[in-house]
Design an enzyme around this catalytic site. Structure first.
Site, PDB file in Angstrom:
ATOM      1  N   SER A  78      -9.751   1.308   2.815  1.00 16.34           N
ATOM      2  CA  SER A  78      -8.889   2.096   1.950  1.00 16.34           C
ATOM      3  C   SER A  78      -7.838   1.289   1.200  1.00 16.34           C
ATOM      4  O   SER A  78      -7.331   1.740   0.181  1.00 16.34           O
ATOM      5  CB  SER A  78      -8.187   3.179   2.774  1.00 16.34           C
ATOM      6  OG  SER A  78      -7.312   2.596   3.725  1.00 16.34           O
ATOM      7  N   SER A 114      -9.991  -0.836   7.038  1.00 12.79           N
ATOM      8  CA  SER A 114      -9.385  -0.640   5.713  1.00 12.79           C
ATOM      9  C   SER A 114      -8.680  -1.834   5.090  1.00 12.79           C
ATOM     10  O   SER A 114      -8.305  -1.782   3.923  1.00 12.79           O
ATOM     11  CB  SER A 114      -8.411   0.547   5.750  1.00 12.79           C
ATOM     12  OG  SER A 114      -9.126   1.755   5.684  1.00 12.79           O
ATOM     13  N   LYS A 142       0.867  -1.175   0.000  1.00 14.44           N
ATOM     14  CA  LYS A 142       0.000   0.000   0.000  1.00 14.44           C
ATOM     15  C   LYS A 142       0.904   1.226   0.000  1.00 14.44           C
ATOM     16  O   LYS A 142       1.924   1.244   0.702  1.00 14.44           O
ATOM     17  CB  LYS A 142      -0.883  -0.030   1.255  1.00 14.44           C
ATOM     18  CG  LYS A 142      -1.950   1.046   1.323  1.00 14.44           C
ATOM     19  CD  LYS A 142      -2.812   0.870   2.576  1.00 14.44           C
ATOM     20  CE  LYS A 142      -3.967   1.840   2.645  1.00 14.44           C
ATOM     21  NZ  LYS A 142      -4.833   1.584   3.823  1.00 14.44           N
TER      22      LYS A 142
END
Lengths: 430, 476
Positions: free
Chosen positions: B154, B178, B79
């Site tokens: 996310s 997330s 990420k």
């Protein structure tokens, strides 16, 4: 200006002399180092870097707090003090607010409000480079452990502030936790000043910042008391504000008014778990507390019947003090305390180069040498005996205490040890 | 289906048997990326040259017969809020679109030290603010199962990258759901570890007291394997735990869940929960009963306060954490923040302001303790809790873009886990029409090993996790 009473509180920042910074492993000794050579992601505030507290700095803060008679928050934590300034890379300073490590102390007749730990900021350097005005940032100082000491507004005068701060500096130095060097910025002073006609603490205070010597703190406070008193006399209201001190002119000047005051939005630092002290840990720190200068002075005066000057000498010369005390560890060393003190202070005996055991022998030599001639002593005794027939007669009738009078007479003529004088007199009288 | 669609475990076996080389699988992943990334928008930055070079090193070492570390040659995506030394790290935000970190996150260093191949950095909601992957300043992440749908957020890019075969595993972060949310959307296993189990050092902070560093994999076993690498105390993170790391893989071959007590928090099964999703979760509950577990209802009475508490604490921490993005040392000026970051900075700034602090931040912290106690009470009776991850029907890209508040409200099933610092394992349990649907197993602090066992027992008797997106299935 009579009738106006000043209220003065002090805020002192002291950089701790730990090896590493407060929240990272970078070297904390930043004085005169090449700019930005002692930095890392943590003290540069790079994204993702986390603060890990320096245990030694925390222990030293508690140590200082205990020396300053503070109570210790056994459950304490850091908080984020948020404000924007280019020398503060995270946009907040890790400090303490609700629960400082130390609170409610007392030092040299002034109450201490709190002693807390935070991190120092970077340094802004304003320069002109190739005709352009620029501001450079040096982050070497950023994250150096910084202790803040805050007093109650109980300082009575500008001079009192100066003297009290000097004492505080001596104490902190004696703990070897900071060099408290104002030129290097490892000790920084701020004073909160207000004046009152009715003797009650006013609702406003003027903060004096950027003061870098004891002399200037005195001058700045003096100027400020004068300024505020004059404003009062003109019937003007004094505003809460922050003022700087211009040392060349000896005046304070407005830096920030109340309206521009920061809103710091303190909240507990989530990256650092609360810090909890056990009784055992606090005891361990407490045991490290050395005798403080003032305590030592008082003890030397009381225990050894020395005068203030003599005691002061031993306070500022710890090795001499230690030597002095070691001498009396030996039970049959019974030379008068002040006599010994004088021998050490005046260096009559080269004590720095001889062992305490040899000191005694030196004393004997000195005493004999001082009354160089036994004959001289006998002569003096004879003169006194001959010159005071009444006293001699009284003695012989059994009034043995008259010998004291004769010793006194003899001592008027020659600086002699009273014991030796007595011995010599008795030789003739009996 | 291809070599890139296998689990890590299967791939390691293929490596050992010399059926495939590391370079082959790394190249195959890059082929997938070339094929799908333009439409799915998972990868923001590729690390191709380095990755291929590392792959070659791994192969050379294997030929030489050297003992290889557990993730040697496994393609991994990160990420884009994990700092990677000299590899652009943007947090999917324009404000630092040119930022080259001077150091790598602890987790990244750990992965590299066990031979993982960093394929690149993947998209997410900017600064991890969001639950759909649509808040990225570089465009929405699309769901490989159906490009009209969001990939969740996310960590949407992390989920999508694994789902379409752009890597075998991806690191995500979970502050309020997330990791679990996109795992659910993309038919993956997603772990939100116990707070403090995995170092946060080097990962751009969102809500410091909530952030958990976890990962997305295809199987529970892979998930356990990766945690064995990432977990552990880190001297660079004062909130990381010194508790020894369990041997997560030890009992996975014979997971014991007979007599295990699993609770269903009533408050998570109320009328807010989509009935079709409820059916899927209850079906999974029945399967656990069939496996010998005892399933019963439990109450977490303060659940209703989750959203206000979560948004006050999270935004307060966000407002402070984003202060360092001042454009002085790196990145651009603050007006480059996206709309959602600005919204959260405003919220947090208000919540911490004088006169509001007591009513908002302080009160929220107190209620947070109550929420934590709810779980403590539940875990006095239950070994694990079973709950939905996504409580509403899956979202299409751009759908209800205006209803920000409604989106916030959907965090009520995932947020409490972060507020209480607990571990939660999300794993596939069926489909809502053509979109995958996950469930989560929540355990007491540091109970990851038990959660893996429960998850493994479920995957031993189900095949949801073996399904691949149609676009992958269709590849010959």
């Amino acid at each position: 200006m009579s009738g106006y009473r000043p209220f003065i509180g002090l805020e002192i920042h002291v950089e701790l002399a730990t090896k590493s910074k407060m929240f990272c492993g970078c070297c904390a000794d930043h004085f005169h180092k090449e700019p930005n050579t002692q930095t890392c992601p943590v003290c540069l505030g790079l994204p993702g870097a986390l603060p890990v507290p320096n245990k030694k700095a925390i222990d030293w803060t508690v140590f200082l707090g205990l020396v300053l008679g503070c109570r210790i928050n056994k459950h304490s934590y850091f908080e984020r003090k948020q404000y924007f300034y280019p020398d503060l890379p995270k946009g907040f300073q890790i400090s303490q607010y609700e629960r400082p490590f130390c609170f409610k102390g007392w030092f040299d007749e002034v109450n201490i409000t709190r002693v807390h730990l935070e991190e120092d900021t970077g340094k802004l350097i304003h320069r002109k480079i190739e005709g352009e005005k620029v501001t450079l940032i040096d982050f070497n100082r950023c994250g150096v452990p910084l202790v803040e000491i805050v007093t109650e507004p109980e300082i009575k005068s500008a001079e009192h502030a100066k003297e009290w701060l000097k004492k505080l500096q001596r104490v902190i130095r004696s703990l070897s936790i900071s060099d408290c060097d104002m030129e290097k910025g490892s000790m920084r002073l701020e004073a909160n000043v207000s004046v009152s006609k009715n003797g009650k603490l006013p609702s406003y205070k003027v903060e004096l910042k950027n003061i870098n010597s004891f002399r200037f703190v005195e001058k700045a406070i003096e100027f400020e008391i004068q300024r505020q008193t004059e404003l009062f006399e003109k019937g003007q209201k004094i505003e809460q504000e922050t003022r700087g001190f211009e040392s060349d002119k000896g005046v304070t000047y407005l830096q920030r008014s109340k309206e521009e005051a920061f809103e710091y939005r303190y909240f507990p630092e989530p990256d650092i778990p609360p810090i909890v002290f056990t009784d055992g840990e606090l005891d361990k720190i407490r045991k490290q507390i050395p005798e403080l200068p003032e305590e030592k002075r008082q003890r030397f005066v009381k225990e050894y019947s020395l005068n203030e000057q003599e005691a002061d000498y031993f306070v500022s010369n710890p090795s001499a003090a230690q030597y002095f005390e070691v001498l009396y560890l030996e039970k049959n060393f019974n030379l008068d305390f002040r006599e010994t003190a004088r021998l050490i202070i005046n260096k009559k005996i080269d004590w720095e180069n001889i062992s305490p055991a040899d000191f005694k022998a030196e004393v004997a030599v000195l005493q004999e040498g001082g009354l160089s001639d036994q004959v001289e002593l006998a002569k003096a005794a004879k003169i006194v005996v001959d010159g005071n027939p009444k006293a001699v007669a009284d003695y012989r009738k059994g009034k043995t205490n008259t010998v004291g009078f004769l010793v006194g007479q003899m001592m008027k003529k020659t600086k002699v040890d009273p014991n030796l004088a007595r011995q010599e007199l008795l030789k003739i009288l009996e | 289906m291809d070599i890139v669609d296998n689990s890590i475990r299967e791939t390691v076996d293929l490596f050992k048997k010399r059926k495939i080389s590391c370079q082959e699988i790394v190249r195959a992943c890059f082929e997938r990326i070339e094929k799908y990334n333009l439409s799915i928008n998972a990868y923001l930055t590729l690390n191709k040259e380095q990755a291929l070079k590392k792959a070659q090193d791994v192969d050379n070492n294997r030929v030489k017969g050297r003992e290889l570390p557990p993730l040697a040659g496994i393609p991994v995506a990160l990420k884009d809020i994990y700092s990677t030394k000299n590899l652009r790290t943007t947090a999917a935000s324009k404000i630092i679109d040119n930022y080259l970190p001077a150091y790598s996150a602890t987790v990244v260093q750990k992965l590299e030290s066990v031979g993982a191949i960093i394929m690149g950095k993947v998209n997410c909601d900017a600064f991890a603010h969001g639950a759909t992957g649509e808040n990225s300043d570089f465009g929405s992440v699309k769901n490989p199962w159906d490009l009209e749908y969001v990939a969740g957020g996310s960590s949407g890019g992390s989920a999508a990258a694994v789902a379409f075969g752009g890597c075998l595993m991806a690191m995500g972060t979970d502050t309020g759901g997330s990791i679990r949310n996109p795992a659910s959307y993309c038919n993956l296993v997603g772990l939100k570890p116990t707070y403090g189990r995995v170092s946060r050092s080097g990962v751009i902070s969102m809500g410091s007291s909530l952030d958990s560093m976890g990962h997305l994999t295809r199987t529970v076993e892979d998930c356990a394997l990766v945690l064995s690498v990432t977990a552990g105390y880190d001297p660079l993170d004062a909130t990381s735990s010194r508790k020894p790391v369990d041997f997560y893989l030890q009992d996975l071959s014979h997971p014991a869940i007979k007599g295990l007590k699993i609770g269903l928090p009533q408050e998570y099964f109320g009328r807010e929960l989509n009935p079709e999703i409820k059916t899927l979760i209850l079906k999974a509950a029945q399967q656990f009963t069939d496996l010998g577990a005892e399933v019963d209802e439990v109450s977490l009475p303060n659940t209703a306060y989750t959203i206000p508490v979560y948004y006050l604490i999270m935004s307060s921490e966000v407002s402070a954490n984003l202060a360092r993005f001042d454009g002085i040392r790196f990145g651009h000026a603050r007006e480059m923040f996206g709309e959602e970051a600005k919204r959260r900075i405003m919220l947090g700034t208000f919540a911490l302001s004088a006169g509001y602090y007591d009513a908002y931040y302080l009160r929220a912290s107190k209620v947070r303790t109550l929420l934590r106690q709810d779980f403590e009470k539940a875990f006095a009776k239950f070994d694990a809790l079973l709950a939905p991850v996504v409580p509403i029907k899956p979202r299409k890209i751009g759908e209800k873009e205006q209803e920000k508040l409604k989106l916030y409200l959907e965090d009520y099933v995932t947020g409490p886990v972060n507020l209480a610092g607990l571990p939660a394992l999300a794993l596939p349990c069926g489909f809502w029409h053509n979109i995958p649907m996950g469930m989560q197993l929540i355990g007491p602090q540091f109970s990851e090993k038990k959660l893996f066992e429960v998850g493994q027992a479920y995957q031993d008797v189900t095949d949801w996790h073996l399904k691949r997106p149609p676009l992958v299935e269709e590849m010959g």
